[in-house]
Design a protein around this motif. Structure first.
Motif, PDB file in Angstrom:
ATOM      1  N   MET A  25       0.832  -1.209   0.000  1.00 43.44           N
ATOM      2  CA  MET A  25       0.000   0.000   0.000  1.00 43.44           C
ATOM      3  C   MET A  25       0.862   1.253   0.000  1.00 43.44           C
ATOM      4  N   TRP A  26       1.900   1.251   0.802  1.00 44.20           N
ATOM      5  CA  TRP A  26       2.802   2.399   0.875  1.00 44.20           C
ATOM      6  C   TRP A  26       3.438   2.652  -0.487  1.00 44.20           C
ATOM      7  N   ASN A  27       3.965   1.604  -1.121  1.00 42.29           N
ATOM      8  CA  ASN A  27       4.632   1.762  -2.407  1.00 42.29           C
ATOM      9  C   ASN A  27       3.659   2.221  -3.501  1.00 42.29           C
ATOM     10  N   LEU A  28       2.445   1.702  -3.480  1.00 44.53           N
ATOM     11  CA  LEU A  28       1.445   2.146  -4.458  1.00 44.53           C
ATOM     12  C   LEU A  28       1.156   3.638  -4.307  1.00 44.53           C
ATOM     13  N   MET A  29       1.163   4.129  -3.073  1.00 44.25           N
ATOM     14  CA  MET A  29       0.975   5.569  -2.853  1.00 44.25           C
ATOM     15  C   MET A  29       2.216   6.350  -3.273  1.00 44.25           C
ATOM     16  N   VAL A  30       3.393   5.803  -3.017  1.00 44.97           N
ATOM     17  CA  VAL A  30       4.634   6.474  -3.421  1.00 44.97           C
ATOM     18  C   VAL A  30       4.655   6.713  -4.925  1.00 44.97           C
ATOM     19  N   SER A  42       0.125   5.305  -7.882  1.00 44.03           N
ATOM     20  CA  SER A  42      -0.776   4.356  -8.512  1.00 44.03           C
ATOM     21  C   SER A  42      -2.046   4.216  -7.684  1.00 44.03           C
ATOM     22  N   LEU A  43      -1.951   4.570  -6.424  1.00 46.24           N
ATOM     23  CA  LEU A  43      -3.053   4.541  -5.479  1.00 46.24           C
ATOM     24  C   LEU A  43      -3.172   5.953  -4.912  1.00 46.24           C
ATOM     25  N   PRO A  44      -4.377   6.509  -4.865  1.00 45.39           N
ATOM     26  CA  PRO A  44      -4.518   7.845  -4.268  1.00 45.39           C
ATOM     27  C   PRO A  44      -4.018   7.842  -2.824  1.00 45.39           C
ATOM     28  N   TYR A  52      17.173   6.206   0.219  1.00 46.45           N
ATOM     29  CA  TYR A  52      16.148   5.601  -0.623  1.00 46.45           C
ATOM     30  C   TYR A  52      14.729   6.027  -0.249  1.00 46.45           C
ATOM     31  N   THR A  53      14.579   6.672   0.903  1.00 52.93           N
ATOM     32  CA  THR A  53      13.241   7.046   1.363  1.00 52.93           C
ATOM     33  C   THR A  53      13.205   8.538   1.673  1.00 52.93           C
ATOM     34  N   SER A  54      12.600   9.296   0.776  1.00 56.26           N
ATOM     35  CA  SER A  54      12.506  10.738   0.981  1.00 56.26           C
ATOM     36  C   SER A  54      11.529  11.051   2.109  1.00 56.26           C
ATOM     37  N   ASP A  91       6.283  10.618   4.943  1.00 57.89           N
ATOM     38  CA  ASP A  91       5.076  11.312   5.405  1.00 57.89           C
ATOM     39  C   ASP A  91       3.792  10.576   5.033  1.00 57.89           C
ATOM     40  N   LEU A  92       3.884   9.579   4.176  1.00 56.78           N
ATOM     41  CA  LEU A  92       2.710   8.785   3.821  1.00 56.78           C
ATOM     42  C   LEU A  92       2.321   7.807   4.928  1.00 56.78           C
ATOM     43  N   LEU A  93       3.224   7.587   5.872  1.00 57.13           N
ATOM     44  CA  LEU A  93       2.980   6.675   6.992  1.00 57.13           C
ATOM     45  C   LEU A  93       2.665   7.473   8.247  1.00 57.13           C
ATOM     46  N   HIS A  94       1.672   7.002   8.994  1.00 59.79           N
ATOM     47  CA  HIS A  94       1.297   7.626  10.263  1.00 59.79           C
ATOM     48  C   HIS A  94       1.438   6.566  11.347  1.00 59.79           C
ATOM     49  N   PHE A  95       1.919   6.978  12.504  1.00 55.78           N
ATOM     50  CA  PHE A  95       2.162   6.035  13.594  1.00 55.78           C
ATOM     51  C   PHE A  95       1.289   6.384  14.793  1.00 55.78           C
ATOM     52  N   ALA A  96       0.751   5.361  15.429  1.00 58.62           N
ATOM     53  CA  ALA A  96      -0.065   5.522  16.630  1.00 58.62           C
ATOM     54  C   ALA A  96       0.414   4.537  17.678  1.00 58.62           C
TER      55      ALA A  96
END
Length: 176
Positions: A117-122, A125-127, A152-154, A159-164
């Motif tokens: 999911m993360w890569n598809l957003m990067v 390809s995925l909103p 390798y990770t800007s 910022d596409l990942l959120h942590f709780a």
């Protein structure tokens, strides 16, 4: 919203991980969300159960590949089943048919779901959707990954990942 919840198949009723997943399902349903899970056992069953008991709608995304491999069956709290042949087709539904996703503790399968999911957003390809990772395990794992592969990770990708810290914080992040 439709919220996909990723998580491991290992937790059993009465364990901390199971009860945390059950609470997450309940909180999501109480906030009016539809819960989407992999439809089988462990955190999938617990999240489905919590949502069902709170009066929510539960979608289980299953696949023949997993059933042939593990002999798994749909958990009793799923109200609607989306059945696919392959794991890749199942992953497509889990990542594409949600408005946001959350990940509880898990193993290789959960890591695959998060990474896909993360890569598809990067690659757009995925909103862009909220992808909320719950617990210290994911934060520590991804912090190690970011440190080891910093170039390798800007920051935009991070910022596409959120942590709780826990499910209560995850639901607050979702609702904000």
């Amino acid at each position: 919203m439709n919220i996909t919840v990723f998580g491991g198949a290992q937790p059993t009723e009465g364990t901390r991980a199971y009860e945390e997943a059950r609470l997450l399902g309940s909180l999501l349903a109480q906030n009016g969300h539809t819960v989407i899970t992999g439809g089988y056992m462990g955190t999938m069953a617990a999240t489905s159960r919590g949502a069902h008991e709170a009066g929510g709608h539960v979608i289980g995304v299953t696949c023949i590949d997993i059933e042939n491999w593990r002999g798994s069956t749909l958990n009793q709290w799923v109200k609607e089943e989306i059945r696919k042949q392959t794991l890749l087709e199942r992953l497509h539904v889990l990542t594409n048919h949600c408005d946001a996703a959350m990940a509880l503790s898990g193993g290789a399968g959960t890591l695959t779901e998060i990474s896909l999911m993360w890569n598809l957003m990067v690659i757009e390809s995925l909103p862009r959707k909220r992808l909320i990772l719950i617990g210290d395990g994911w934060k520590n794992t991804l912090d190690s990954f970011f440190n080891a592969f910093e170039s390798y990770t800007s920051s935009h990708h991070r910022d596409l990942l959120h942590f709780a810290d826990d499910v209560n914080e995850a639901v607050k992040l979702l609702e904000s």
